[in-house]
Scaffold this motif. Structure first.
Motif, PDB file in Angstrom:
ATOM      1  N   MET A 141       0.846  -1.171   0.000  1.00  0.00           N
ATOM      2  CA  MET A 141       0.000   0.000   0.000  1.00  0.00           C
ATOM      3  C   MET A 141       0.887   1.229   0.000  1.00  0.00           C
ATOM      4  N   GLY A 142       0.572   2.187  -0.855  1.00  0.00           N
ATOM      5  CA  GLY A 142       1.315   3.434  -0.898  1.00  0.00           C
ATOM      6  C   GLY A 142       0.716   4.442   0.057  1.00  0.00           C
ATOM      7  N   LEU A 143       1.013   5.699  -0.185  1.00  0.00           N
ATOM      8  CA  LEU A 143       0.445   6.762   0.637  1.00  0.00           C
ATOM      9  C   LEU A 143      -1.049   6.878   0.379  1.00  0.00           C
ATOM     10  N   VAL A 144      -1.798   7.049   1.447  1.00  0.00           N
ATOM     11  CA  VAL A 144      -3.242   7.198   1.335  1.00  0.00           C
ATOM     12  C   VAL A 144      -3.616   8.550   1.914  1.00  0.00           C
ATOM     13  N   ARG A 145      -4.293   9.348   1.130  1.00  0.00           N
ATOM     14  CA  ARG A 145      -4.812  10.629   1.599  1.00  0.00           C
ATOM     15  C   ARG A 145      -6.321  10.529   1.681  1.00  0.00           C
ATOM     16  N   VAL A 146      -6.867  11.110   2.745  1.00  0.00           N
ATOM     17  CA  VAL A 146      -8.284  10.972   3.049  1.00  0.00           C
ATOM     18  C   VAL A 146      -8.919  12.350   3.173  1.00  0.00           C
ATOM     19  N   LYS A 147     -10.065  12.534   2.498  1.00  0.00           N
ATOM     20  CA  LYS A 147     -10.825  13.770   2.662  1.00  0.00           C
ATOM     21  C   LYS A 147     -11.631  13.658   3.944  1.00  0.00           C
ATOM     22  N   VAL A 148     -11.452  14.649   4.825  1.00  0.00           N
ATOM     23  CA  VAL A 148     -12.073  14.647   6.140  1.00  0.00           C
ATOM     24  C   VAL A 148     -12.853  15.942   6.309  1.00  0.00           C
ATOM     25  N   LEU A 149     -14.058  15.856   6.847  1.00  0.00           N
ATOM     26  CA  LEU A 149     -14.719  17.074   7.305  1.00  0.00           C
ATOM     27  C   LEU A 149     -14.084  17.395   8.646  1.00  0.00           C
ATOM     28  N   PHE A 150     -13.485  18.569   8.741  1.00  0.00           N
ATOM     29  CA  PHE A 150     -12.656  18.941   9.883  1.00  0.00           C
ATOM     30  C   PHE A 150     -13.094  20.298  10.389  1.00  0.00           C
ATOM     31  N   GLY A 151     -13.039  20.484  11.697  1.00  0.00           N
ATOM     32  CA  GLY A 151     -13.397  21.784  12.240  1.00  0.00           C
ATOM     33  C   GLY A 151     -13.081  21.919  13.706  1.00  0.00           C
ATOM     34  N   ASP A 152     -13.452  23.083  14.236  1.00  0.00           N
ATOM     35  CA  ASP A 152     -13.288  23.312  15.667  1.00  0.00           C
ATOM     36  C   ASP A 152     -14.371  22.521  16.405  1.00  0.00           C
ATOM     37  N   VAL A 153     -14.215  22.370  17.713  1.00  0.00           N
ATOM     38  CA  VAL A 153     -15.126  21.506  18.471  1.00  0.00           C
ATOM     39  C   VAL A 153     -16.571  22.008  18.483  1.00  0.00           C
ATOM     40  N   ASN A 154     -16.766  23.294  18.324  1.00  0.00           N
ATOM     41  CA  ASN A 154     -18.125  23.846  18.300  1.00  0.00           C
ATOM     42  C   ASN A 154     -18.715  23.888  16.895  1.00  0.00           C
ATOM     43  N   ARG A 155     -17.942  23.449  15.911  1.00  0.00           N
ATOM     44  CA  ARG A 155     -18.351  23.386  14.502  1.00  0.00           C
ATOM     45  C   ARG A 155     -18.769  24.753  13.951  1.00  0.00           C
ATOM     46  N   ARG A 156     -18.102  25.800  14.452  1.00  0.00           N
ATOM     47  CA  ARG A 156     -18.339  27.128  13.874  1.00  0.00           C
ATOM     48  C   ARG A 156     -17.829  27.162  12.443  1.00  0.00           C
ATOM     49  N   ARG A 157     -16.757  26.417  12.222  1.00  0.00           N
ATOM     50  CA  ARG A 157     -16.197  26.304  10.876  1.00  0.00           C
ATOM     51  C   ARG A 157     -15.836  24.851  10.634  1.00  0.00           C
ATOM     52  N   VAL A 158     -16.442  24.276   9.620  1.00  0.00           N
ATOM     53  CA  VAL A 158     -16.174  22.890   9.226  1.00  0.00           C
ATOM     54  C   VAL A 158     -15.972  22.884   7.724  1.00  0.00           C
ATOM     55  N   GLU A 159     -14.859  22.326   7.288  1.00  0.00           N
ATOM     56  CA  GLU A 159     -14.554  22.247   5.858  1.00  0.00           C
ATOM     57  C   GLU A 159     -13.877  20.925   5.544  1.00  0.00           C
ATOM     58  N   GLU A 160     -13.890  20.558   4.297  1.00  0.00           N
ATOM     59  CA  GLU A 160     -13.180  19.366   3.848  1.00  0.00           C
ATOM     60  C   GLU A 160     -11.686  19.675   3.797  1.00  0.00           C
ATOM     61  N   VAL A 161     -10.905  18.844   4.453  1.00  0.00           N
ATOM     62  CA  VAL A 161      -9.450  18.991   4.497  1.00  0.00           C
ATOM     63  C   VAL A 161      -8.843  17.645   4.118  1.00  0.00           C
ATOM     64  N   LEU A 162      -7.789  17.666   3.325  1.00  0.00           N
ATOM     65  CA  LEU A 162      -7.097  16.444   2.916  1.00  0.00           C
ATOM     66  C   LEU A 162      -6.027  16.102   3.957  1.00  0.00           C
ATOM     67  N   PHE A 163      -6.122  14.903   4.538  1.00  0.00           N
ATOM     68  CA  PHE A 163      -5.164  14.417   5.533  1.00  0.00           C
ATOM     69  C   PHE A 163      -4.407  13.223   4.962  1.00  0.00           C
ATOM     70  N   LEU A 164      -3.135  13.111   5.300  1.00  0.00           N
ATOM     71  CA  LEU A 164      -2.362  11.905   5.023  1.00  0.00           C
ATOM     72  C   LEU A 164      -2.710  10.894   6.109  1.00  0.00           C
ATOM     73  N   ALA A 165      -3.226   9.735   5.728  1.00  0.00           N
ATOM     74  CA  ALA A 165      -3.574   8.691   6.690  1.00  0.00           C
ATOM     75  C   ALA A 165      -2.299   7.978   7.123  1.00  0.00           C
ATOM     76  N   ASP A 166      -2.043   7.963   8.428  1.00  0.00           N
ATOM     77  CA  ASP A 166      -0.842   7.319   8.958  1.00  0.00           C
ATOM     78  C   ASP A 166      -1.254   6.455  10.144  1.00  0.00           C
ATOM     79  N   THR A 167      -1.440   5.155   9.899  1.00  0.00           N
ATOM     80  CA  THR A 167      -1.878   4.252  10.958  1.00  0.00           C
ATOM     81  C   THR A 167      -0.760   3.966  11.957  1.00  0.00           C
ATOM     82  N   GLY A 168       0.437   4.480  11.704  1.00  0.00           N
ATOM     83  CA  GLY A 168       1.530   4.374  12.666  1.00  0.00           C
ATOM     84  C   GLY A 168       1.587   5.576  13.599  1.00  0.00           C
TER      85      GLY A 168
END
Length: 120
Positions: free
Chosen positions: A1-28
């Motif tokens: 398996m190569g590098l895996v990037r995942v689209k995540v809905l990400f935001g602050d805990v109160n969800r004042r701002r939530v947007e799609e952010v690309l994260f590198l998935a690292d199970t290590g």
């Protein structure tokens, strides 16, 4: 398996701002890691400082806070490390907490258990 990037809905805990952010998935990686610029953009403030050990055995200081994550149809609030990183990294706590895993053959996300934030 190569590098895996995942689209995540990400935001602050109160969800004042939530947007799609690309994260590198690292199970290590234990913590998800976000660069300080992303923390500022989402107004995620450092709540504490901690020392982390990196894969190359270096010890670094990182800020710690909380952030909102949604993958597939599952969501939760998770601890994040705030430190310099070339890109956001999605650590295993989010995958385990949401009951999602990466299929090593395809790099696709799939459910690992029924939904419900994991307490163990």
């Amino acid at each position: 398996m190569g590098l895996v990037r995942v689209k995540v809905l990400f935001g602050d805990v109160n969800r004042r701002r939530v947007e799609e952010v690309l994260f590198l998935a690292d199970t290590g990686a234990y913590f998800p890691i976000i660069p300080p610029s992303l923390a500022r953009e989402f107004q995620i403030e450092i709540l504490a400082k901690t020392e982390l050990i990196l894969a190359d055995k270096r010890r670094v200081e990182a800020g710690v806070s909380l952030a909102y994550f949604k993958l597939m149809d599952r969501e939760g609030i998770f601890q994040v490390a705030i430190m310099e990183s070339p890109e956001p990294i999605l650590g295993v706590t989010v995958f385990e907490g949401l009951g999602i895993r990466i299929d090593p053959a395809t790099g696709k996300l799939e459910y690992s258990r029924p939904y419900g934030l994991s307490a163990i």
